[in-house]
Design a protein around this motif. Structure first.
Motif: not given
Length: 117
Positions: A32, A99, A105
């Motif tokens: 991420n 992610d 988001d």
């Protein structure tokens, strides 16, 4: 689900410094990027800085040399050290987690930063 909680905003004089923190909790398993965006009064939200788990960073031109983003992966925390603040830095600052696996988001609630002259 991921939750983000920011802290550290406030009122500061031009030329001063502030440090923002954002703690992420929840299902944070894969690769991420964490970052900061801001929304000045009457304007759209804009990128400030991002950092991936490996440490590579990206900054908006307007903050390069003044802001430093960092993260502690063990604590799922991202920081934004803001130096030499200017009145035009006044905005609501939002923490973001992107992610890469789920392509989702996540956003924090925002923290106000006000720089006065």
């Amino acid at each position: 689900q991921v939750q983000l909680v920011e802290s550290g905003g406030g009122l500061v004089l031009a030329g001063g410094s502030l440090r923002l923190s954002c703690v992420a909790s929840g299902s944070i398993l894969g690769p991420n990027a964490m970052g900061w965006y801001r929304q000045p009064p009457g304007k759209q939200r804009e990128l400030v800085a991002t950092i991936i788990r490996g440490g590579a960073t990206n900054y908006a031109d307007s903050v390069k040399g003044r802001y430093t983003i960092s993260r502690d992966n063990a604590k799922n925390t991202v920081y934004l050290q803001m130096n030499s603040l200017k009145p035009e830095d006044t905005a609501v600052y939002y923490c973001n987690l992107a992610d890469f696996q789920s392509r989702l988001d996540y956003w924090g609630q925002g923290t106000q930063v006000t720089v006065s002259t």
